[in-house]
Design a protein around this motif. Sequence first.
Motif, PDB file in Angstrom:
ATOM      1  N   LYS A 177       7.175   5.507   2.467  1.00  0.00           N
ATOM      2  CA  LYS A 177       6.631   5.648   1.111  1.00  0.00           C
ATOM      3  C   LYS A 177       5.618   4.543   0.800  1.00  0.00           C
ATOM      4  N   ARG A 178       5.846   3.373   1.399  1.00  0.00           N
ATOM      5  CA  ARG A 178       4.962   2.228   1.167  1.00  0.00           C
ATOM      6  C   ARG A 178       5.062   1.293   2.357  1.00  0.00           C
ATOM      7  N   ARG A 179       4.020   0.504   2.537  1.00  0.00           N
ATOM      8  CA  ARG A 179       3.996  -0.467   3.616  1.00  0.00           C
ATOM      9  C   ARG A 179       3.409  -1.768   3.081  1.00  0.00           C
ATOM     10  N   HIS A 180       3.856  -2.889   3.659  1.00  0.00           N
ATOM     11  CA  HIS A 180       3.353  -4.210   3.272  1.00  0.00           C
ATOM     12  C   HIS A 180       2.166  -4.550   4.159  1.00  0.00           C
ATOM     13  N   ILE A 181       1.137  -5.125   3.549  1.00  0.00           N
ATOM     14  CA  ILE A 181      -0.104  -5.441   4.254  1.00  0.00           C
ATOM     15  C   ILE A 181      -0.476  -6.897   3.998  1.00  0.00           C
ATOM     16  N   SER A 182      -0.745  -7.628   5.061  1.00  0.00           N
ATOM     17  CA  SER A 182      -1.162  -9.024   4.949  1.00  0.00           C
ATOM     18  C   SER A 182      -2.626  -9.108   4.537  1.00  0.00           C
ATOM     19  N   THR A 183      -2.898  -9.990   3.613  1.00  0.00           N
ATOM     20  CA  THR A 183      -4.281 -10.201   3.180  1.00  0.00           C
ATOM     21  C   THR A 183      -4.838 -11.521   3.679  1.00  0.00           C
ATOM     22  N   GLY A 184      -4.072 -12.261   4.439  1.00  0.00           N
ATOM     23  CA  GLY A 184      -4.576 -13.533   4.946  1.00  0.00           C
ATOM     24  C   GLY A 184      -3.667 -14.206   5.937  1.00  0.00           C
ATOM     25  N   GLU A 185      -2.422 -13.763   6.005  1.00  0.00           N
ATOM     26  CA  GLU A 185      -1.474 -14.368   6.924  1.00  0.00           C
ATOM     27  C   GLU A 185      -1.665 -13.808   8.331  1.00  0.00           C
ATOM     28  N   THR A 186      -1.400 -14.629   9.304  1.00  0.00           N
ATOM     29  CA  THR A 186      -1.424 -14.186  10.698  1.00  0.00           C
ATOM     30  C   THR A 186      -0.028 -13.712  11.092  1.00  0.00           C
ATOM     31  N   ALA A 187       0.083 -13.118  12.261  1.00  0.00           N
ATOM     32  CA  ALA A 187       1.399 -12.749  12.791  1.00  0.00           C
ATOM     33  C   ALA A 187       2.274 -13.994  12.925  1.00  0.00           C
TER      34      ALA A 187
ATOM     35  N   VAL B 219       0.870  -1.173   0.000  1.00  0.00           N
ATOM     36  CA  VAL B 219       0.000   0.000   0.000  1.00  0.00           C
ATOM     37  C   VAL B 219       0.908   1.223   0.000  1.00  0.00           C
ATOM     38  N   THR B 220       0.803   2.028  -1.040  1.00  0.00           N
ATOM     39  CA  THR B 220       1.638   3.215  -1.172  1.00  0.00           C
ATOM     40  C   THR B 220       0.955   4.422  -0.533  1.00  0.00           C
ATOM     41  N   ASN B 221       1.715   5.491  -0.411  1.00  0.00           N
ATOM     42  CA  ASN B 221       1.146   6.736   0.092  1.00  0.00           C
ATOM     43  C   ASN B 221       0.064   7.253  -0.853  1.00  0.00           C
ATOM     44  N   ASP B 222       0.258   7.068  -2.145  1.00  0.00           N
ATOM     45  CA  ASP B 222      -0.773   7.470  -3.109  1.00  0.00           C
ATOM     46  C   ASP B 222      -2.050   6.664  -2.911  1.00  0.00           C
ATOM     47  N   ASP B 223      -1.910   5.374  -2.583  1.00  0.00           N
ATOM     48  CA  ASP B 223      -3.095   4.549  -2.284  1.00  0.00           C
ATOM     49  C   ASP B 223      -3.837   5.114  -1.078  1.00  0.00           C
ATOM     50  N   LEU B 224      -3.104   5.513  -0.049  1.00  0.00           N
ATOM     51  CA  LEU B 224      -3.731   6.062   1.154  1.00  0.00           C
ATOM     52  C   LEU B 224      -4.407   7.402   0.893  1.00  0.00           C
ATOM     53  N   SER B 225      -3.880   8.157  -0.067  1.00  0.00           N
ATOM     54  CA  SER B 225      -4.489   9.456  -0.377  1.00  0.00           C
ATOM     55  C   SER B 225      -5.886   9.305  -0.968  1.00  0.00           C
ATOM     56  N   LYS B 226      -6.227   8.106  -1.396  1.00  0.00           N
ATOM     57  CA  LYS B 226      -7.579   7.827  -1.899  1.00  0.00           C
ATOM     58  C   LYS B 226      -8.547   7.480  -0.773  1.00  0.00           C
ATOM     59  N   ILE B 227      -7.994   7.206   0.416  1.00  0.00           N
ATOM     60  CA  ILE B 227      -8.803   6.810   1.573  1.00  0.00           C
ATOM     61  C   ILE B 227      -8.969   7.962   2.560  1.00  0.00           C
ATOM     62  N   VAL B 228      -7.859   8.663   2.840  1.00  0.00           N
ATOM     63  CA  VAL B 228      -7.871   9.774   3.798  1.00  0.00           C
ATOM     64  C   VAL B 228      -7.264  11.016   3.147  1.00  0.00           C
ATOM     65  N   GLU B 229      -7.527  12.153   3.743  1.00  0.00           N
ATOM     66  CA  GLU B 229      -6.994  13.407   3.204  1.00  0.00           C
ATOM     67  C   GLU B 229      -5.505  13.499   3.533  1.00  0.00           C
ATOM     68  N   THR B 230      -4.684  13.127   2.569  1.00  0.00           N
ATOM     69  CA  THR B 230      -3.234  13.141   2.728  1.00  0.00           C
ATOM     70  C   THR B 230      -2.592  13.074   1.363  1.00  0.00           C
ATOM     71  N   ASN B 231      -1.277  13.114   1.331  1.00  0.00           N
ATOM     72  CA  ASN B 231      -0.536  12.925   0.084  1.00  0.00           C
ATOM     73  C   ASN B 231       0.845  12.388   0.410  1.00  0.00           C
TER      74      ASN B 231
END
Length: 169
Positions: A40-50, A17-29
């Motif tokens: 600049k970007r973060r990794h997000i799990s879509t099904g894995e547990t810790a 998930v990039t910062n540009d992706d987040l700018s579509k969800i919340v008011e940011t850039n």
Amino acid sequence: MSFNIKGTGMYVPEKIVTNDDLSKIVETNDEWIAKRVGVKRRHISTGETAADMGLKAAERALGNAGITPEQLDLIIGATVSGENVLPSVSCDIQGKLGAGCMAFDINAACSAFMFLLETAAGYFARGHKKVLLVSSEKLSKLVDWSDRSTCVIFGDGAGAGRNGNAARN
């Protein structure tokens, strides 16, 4: 007392998930996030547990160190985002690795890996030789994605290190 890190491993999920992706969800850039957080970007799990992510990091650390799970004396885990209170993430990892050693978690958020190292030092002083440290977080499940002040910071992933007792005089 001193010890050495004999092997390390890490794992991050594929989804980014990039910062540009987040700018579509919340008011940011991108500029606002990068200036304040440095991300600049973060990794997000879509099904894995810790525990799933921690297991992958642990397997890489053990492989890097050239030892098997059966050789471990102890597994210490750190997370604030485990799926369950019991069993702990470290116990899940221990079972999936097939290790027969003791395992427990420390819940200390940002400073957790430092506490893992300090705790491992105490166990080395008591005669343990091979300790696996695993820190794994799936913070994406805890984040309020509508809160700009926090959603820009966190992602998911795991790191592990296999420590060894240094030679004593």
